[in-house]
Design an enzyme around this catalytic site. Structure first.
Site: not given
Length: 380
Positions: A134, A194, A198, A214, A241, A248
């Site tokens: 990342d 999901c 949200c 988001c 978050c 899931c």
């Protein structure tokens, strides 16, 4: 030359010994499918303020742009799941699970470098490699999917059928010819939990997340204000978050607690920040002392205090009123002062502090936030 099949077996053996639960290999050719998906997402304007995600898709999807000699991409996965969130103690700003412990960049990078050394020793040759997690311009999830680590879920997370999605992805680009794995396969079936969960409706279509909505983007990568209509939807999240992952079914049934001590709640800030404590941080030096070595430095001091202001307002946290008033009166950042004003307006009972701030505030945006907070209280 080393046999590609044997070399692949050596990679898996050493990677698992280094603590990685998932191991996959793919070639270093461009990630065509991921590049096309990225291009459509960029054109829709969903990258928000993330300049690094607005780079040309041709750059982000080609491993050889990072290392010309690369012949294979070793994709690795390690669980960061520290357990379920305990109930909010009442004055806490919630932290996404990946950030409960130490900074994953540092923890994983050291083991990747060790894996490279182990490969050289076992294969008896020099291995030109680049190790990262990342931290470089590459579609890491696309590489991991092509290497067999999982499939893209409706929330755009990479989901492994045996351990869910609570795992970090890391890569080694190597100049070795390794036997590749097939792409990851799986499906969410008819499940839309999901998307339904949200709060901001950020998941616009299966696998398509609009960063502008988001909560993870708003509280981590976003350097500006959290838009007023979205603030109530942030809830008590102070950093990131997990909601789309929490619901899931793969995670509810398959999530495996991390074996790396670096990712435990005891190693870092844990599942909640004490909001009033964070709101009292006035200098960058104090902020670094408090959160150095954890992912919580990512939004910066002003960003984290902004988030805690919003969480305090949503919790109607009366105990935070003195700390919020202190932010409004003393904080050097207009971003913090403006969100403190909003929080005070949501909690109520701080009309005198807001009125005094309105008289002295020089920043136009911040002054407007104060005026709106006073209006909410029926003043002015």
């Amino acid at each position: 030359m080393e046999d590609p099949a044997r070399a692949r077996r050596v990679v898996e053996e050493l990677a698992r010994a280094a603590g990685f639960e998932l191991v996959g290999v793919t070639g270093a050719e461009p990630l065509a499918e991921g590049g096309e998906r990225l291009r459509r997402w960029q054109e829709a304007g969903m990258a928000a303020g993330m300049g690094y995600m607005r780079r040309p898709a041709e750059l982000l999807c080609d491993p050889r742009r990072l290392q010309k000699s690369a012949r294979s991409v070793i994709s690795l996965g390690v669980s960061y799941y520290p357990g379920e969130h305990p109930e909010n103690p009442g004055d806490g700003g919630r932290v996404a699970r990946y950030a409960w412990g130490r900074d994953y960049h540092r923890a994983i990078k050291q083991r990747l470098l060790g894996l490279r050394r182990d490969l050289e020793a076992r294969l008896g040759c020099r291995v030109r490699a680049r190790a990262f997690t990342d931290a470089v311009p590459l579609l890491e999830r696309s590489a991991a999917q092509r290497a067999g680590l999982g499939f893209f879920g409706r929330n755009s997370c990479l989901i492994n059928r045996d351990m869910g999605s609570y795992f970090f992805i890391a890569e080694l680009l190597v100049d070795l010819e390794l036997e590749p794995d097939g792409p990851g396969e799986g499906t969410c079936g008819r499940c839309t939990r999901c998307m339904d969960r949200c709060p901001t409706g950020a998941i616009k279509a299966p696998g398509v997340v609009d960063a502008r909505l988001c909560i993870s983007y708003l509280t981590i990568e976003n350097r500006g204000e959290i838009p007023r209509p979205l603030r109530p939807l942030v809830g008590d999240w102070a950093f990131g978050c997990d909601l789309c992952q929490e619901v899931c079914p793969y995670n509810r049934r398959k999530a495996k607690r991390s074996r790396w001590p670096e990712f435990s709640a005891e190693a870092g800030a844990g599942p909640y920040l004490e909001i009033t404590e964070v709101l009292g941080i006035r200098s960058e030096e104090e902020f670094e002392r408090r959160f150095a070595g954890t992912p919580l430095t990512r939004p910066g001091r002003a960003g984290l205090l902004r988030n805690c202001c919003v969480a305090a307002g949503n919790l109607r946290l009366e105990a935070a009123v003195p700390a919020l008033a202190g932010c409004l009166r003393e904080d050097p950042s207009p971003l913090v002062r403006g969100h403190a004003a909003w929080a005070l307006g949501e909690i109520g009972g701080a009309e005198r502090e807001l009125s005094e701030a309105a008289r002295r505030e020089a920043d136009p945006w911040c002054r407007r936030e104060i005026e709106l907070a006073l209006a909410r209280a029926g003043v002015g």
